[in-house]
Motif scaffolding. Sequence first.
Motif, mmCIF file in Angstrom:
data_model
loop_
_atom_site.group_PDB
_atom_site.id
_atom_site.type_symbol
_atom_site.label_atom_id
_atom_site.label_comp_id
_atom_site.label_asym_id
_atom_site.label_seq_id
_atom_site.Cartn_x
_atom_site.Cartn_y
_atom_site.Cartn_z
ATOM 1 N N GLU A 67 0.830 -1.201 0.000
ATOM 2 C CA GLU A 67 0.000 0.000 0.000
ATOM 3 C C GLU A 67 0.869 1.258 0.000
ATOM 4 O O GLU A 67 0.586 2.234 -0.711
ATOM 5 C CB GLU A 67 -0.907 -0.006 1.228
ATOM 6 C CG GLU A 67 -1.877 1.162 1.286
ATOM 7 C CD GLU A 67 -2.706 1.167 2.557
ATOM 8 O OE1 GLU A 67 -3.756 1.830 2.573
ATOM 9 O OE2 GLU A 67 -2.298 0.524 3.535
ATOM 10 N N LEU A 119 -8.717 -11.515 -0.495
ATOM 11 C CA LEU A 119 -8.845 -10.065 -0.324
ATOM 12 C C LEU A 119 -7.629 -9.335 -0.889
ATOM 13 O O LEU A 119 -7.766 -8.255 -1.491
ATOM 14 C CB LEU A 119 -9.023 -9.723 1.158
ATOM 15 C CG LEU A 119 -10.367 -10.094 1.786
ATOM 16 C CD1 LEU A 119 -10.312 -9.933 3.300
ATOM 17 C CD2 LEU A 119 -11.492 -9.249 1.213
ATOM 18 N N HIS A 120 -6.458 -9.910 -0.700
ATOM 19 C CA HIS A 120 -5.233 -9.327 -1.247
ATOM 20 C C HIS A 120 -5.299 -9.267 -2.772
ATOM 21 O O HIS A 120 -4.991 -8.229 -3.385
ATOM 22 C CB HIS A 120 -4.032 -10.161 -0.790
ATOM 23 C CG HIS A 120 -2.782 -9.938 -1.584
ATOM 24 N ND1 HIS A 120 -2.405 -10.768 -2.620
ATOM 25 C CD2 HIS A 120 -1.833 -8.978 -1.500
ATOM 26 C CE1 HIS A 120 -1.284 -10.339 -3.139
ATOM 27 N NE2 HIS A 120 -0.900 -9.261 -2.470
ATOM 28 N N GLU A 122 -7.970 -9.323 -4.587
ATOM 29 C CA GLU A 122 -9.038 -8.402 -4.981
ATOM 30 C C GLU A 122 -8.560 -6.957 -4.885
ATOM 31 O O GLU A 122 -8.885 -6.126 -5.745
ATOM 32 C CB GLU A 122 -10.264 -8.621 -4.094
ATOM 33 C CG GLU A 122 -11.478 -7.785 -4.526
ATOM 34 C CD GLU A 122 -12.697 -8.049 -3.657
ATOM 35 O OE1 GLU A 122 -13.743 -7.406 -3.908
ATOM 36 O OE2 GLU A 122 -12.608 -8.873 -2.730
ATOM 37 N N TRP A 123 -7.796 -6.640 -3.848
ATOM 38 C CA TRP A 123 -7.289 -5.276 -3.706
ATOM 39 C C TRP A 123 -6.389 -4.909 -4.879
ATOM 40 O O TRP A 123 -6.478 -3.800 -5.429
ATOM 41 C CB TRP A 123 -6.505 -5.147 -2.398
ATOM 42 C CG TRP A 123 -5.834 -3.799 -2.265
ATOM 43 C CD1 TRP A 123 -6.429 -2.608 -1.983
ATOM 44 C CD2 TRP A 123 -4.446 -3.523 -2.462
ATOM 45 N NE1 TRP A 123 -5.500 -1.593 -1.976
ATOM 46 C CE2 TRP A 123 -4.260 -2.124 -2.262
ATOM 47 C CE3 TRP A 123 -3.332 -4.299 -2.773
ATOM 48 C CZ2 TRP A 123 -3.027 -1.510 -2.381
ATOM 49 C CZ3 TRP A 123 -2.103 -3.689 -2.873
ATOM 50 C CH2 TRP A 123 -1.950 -2.309 -2.684
ATOM 51 N N ALA A 127 -8.166 -2.102 -6.974
ATOM 52 C CA ALA A 127 -7.673 -0.827 -6.439
ATOM 53 C C ALA A 127 -6.233 -0.554 -6.860
ATOM 54 O O ALA A 127 -5.958 0.475 -7.490
ATOM 55 C CB ALA A 127 -7.775 -0.829 -4.908
ATOM 56 N N GLY A 128 -5.318 -1.463 -6.503
ATOM 57 C CA GLY A 128 -3.903 -1.206 -6.756
ATOM 58 C C GLY A 128 -3.577 -0.936 -8.209
ATOM 59 O O GLY A 128 -3.066 0.146 -8.560
ATOM 60 N N THR A 287 -12.449 2.160 -2.200
ATOM 61 C CA THR A 287 -12.493 0.721 -2.503
ATOM 62 C C THR A 287 -11.268 0.010 -1.940
ATOM 63 O O THR A 287 -11.374 -1.010 -1.250
ATOM 64 C CB THR A 287 -12.578 0.502 -4.024
ATOM 65 O OG1 THR A 287 -13.708 1.187 -4.536
ATOM 66 C CG2 THR A 287 -12.681 -0.981 -4.338
ATOM 67 N N GLY A 288 -10.099 0.556 -2.247
ATOM 68 C CA GLY A 288 -8.868 -0.068 -1.769
ATOM 69 C C GLY A 288 -8.764 -0.035 -0.258
ATOM 70 O O GLY A 288 -8.364 -1.017 0.373
ATOM 71 N N LYS A 289 -9.139 1.084 0.349
ATOM 72 C CA LYS A 289 -9.069 1.205 1.800
ATOM 73 C C LYS A 289 -9.994 0.209 2.485
ATOM 74 O O LYS A 289 -9.633 -0.420 3.484
ATOM 75 C CB LYS A 289 -9.430 2.628 2.227
ATOM 76 C CG LYS A 289 -9.312 2.866 3.733
ATOM 77 C CD LYS A 289 -9.644 4.302 4.077
ATOM 78 C CE LYS A 289 -9.447 4.548 5.577
ATOM 79 N NZ LYS A 289 -10.302 3.699 6.421
ATOM 80 N N LEU A 291 -11.005 -2.666 1.348
ATOM 81 C CA LEU A 291 -10.453 -4.020 1.219
ATOM 82 C C LEU A 291 -9.292 -4.227 2.191
ATOM 83 O O LEU A 291 -9.191 -5.280 2.841
ATOM 84 C CB LEU A 291 -9.989 -4.259 -0.214
ATOM 85 C CG LEU A 291 -11.101 -4.452 -1.253
ATOM 86 C CD1 LEU A 291 -10.522 -4.458 -2.655
ATOM 87 C CD2 LEU A 291 -11.853 -5.758 -0.994
ATOM 88 N N LEU A 292 -8.420 -3.236 2.298
ATOM 89 C CA LEU A 292 -7.284 -3.382 3.207
ATOM 90 C C LEU A 292 -7.716 -3.387 4.662
ATOM 91 O O LEU A 292 -7.085 -4.038 5.499
ATOM 92 C CB LEU A 292 -6.273 -2.255 2.960
ATOM 93 C CG LEU A 292 -5.507 -2.366 1.637
ATOM 94 C CD1 LEU A 292 -4.554 -1.183 1.482
ATOM 95 C CD2 LEU A 292 -4.722 -3.666 1.555
#
Length: 402
Positions: A67, A119-120, A122-123, A127-128, A287-289, A291-292
């Motif tokens: 991140e 989840l990783h 998916e992020w 998002a990433g 979205t990314g936040k 998920l993390l």
Amino acid sequence: MNAFNNLKVGKKILLGYIAILILMMGLAAVLLFSLNDLTKDFSFLVEHDQPVLSNAHRLEKLIVDMETGERGFLITGKDEFLEPYHNGIAEFETLLETEKQLVSNNPSQVAVLTKIGHLHDEWIRVAGEPEIAKRREANKATVSAKHLQEVLKVGVGKGILDELRGVLEQLEANLVTKGDLKSIILTVKIAKALVDQETGQRGFLITGEDRFLEPYRNGQAQLVTYIAALRARLASDSDNLALLKRAELLATKWLEKAAKPEIEARQEMNANPVTMADVSALIQAGTGKALLDKVRAQFDAFIQTENQLNAERSEQAKQNVVWVQTQALIFTLGSLVIGLLLGISISRGITRPLAKLTNMANKMVAGNLSQMVDIKSRDEMSQITLRQDEMGDIGRAFDALA
């Protein structure tokens, strides 16, 4: 008991020694098996629990590194800031599989790790990579945030943090060599607190929203706590204490030379209508936040469970130690009691007949030849008694003739 009395004196003594030897061998066997179980318990704590907890914290830090690297790139547009992102992705999958193998005997923990992996992924997918792609597009455009970019492009903060990471990695390696699990975890937590500060600061630099500074502020408070705790543990370790002091000075230097000036520059930018609109829009979507946050929650649950299991195993190992001590005491006392009883039995089997024979002999010397001793055993004592009775018979016959 009659069978024992009928044994020869030598055999009685030999049997006593054999019985004590068997008891001692039994005690040794019980202690050997018990100590073997204790060794397995403590080996499991060292070879399983320590790597599981250490890997869990490492995985959590890799997520933060990814991140951080991604957000560093979103701020500067420089590919070098993506190094922690790409390195984190490469290491994460391998370490996650290793962690699954370590907890393979616990399906619920494997399920948590599997969910973390999903989840990783998916992020990265939602998002990433999209945010990185959007920033690359922004690199082609003119972004009016000149003052902030000039502050960031100096790279003061990155240089300090790179040196700081090196110091912490050296400290962690030293502690791993010593096998100090608690100090290792504190070192990882210090690194995570620093990364949280950097993540929060960079999130604020990207969005300009104060809520992204929460990890930055929390990280400062956590850093003070963790450094104080580790300093206390390393009080007698001058070399590692020096490394910790160096890390603390670098953290302060980064705060004064990079973090605060960059935040002030972003706050100045907020006062003007200048934003990286397209990139910020993606981040502000959250979205990314989100998920993390889920990943962190899963890690918290996983680590909490492992800590509970570790505590239970440690308590069980302590109880096993007490049980082994109790067994050793019981068997030792039992051996002493049985040995004492055997000694008393053998002693009486010898001394009592001798006492009777001595008494009979004394009376015969005094002229009383009619003495007879009733000894029912078949050992050497009974043979002596028969001979003495025969002598008494001769004496009584002589008295009759007289």
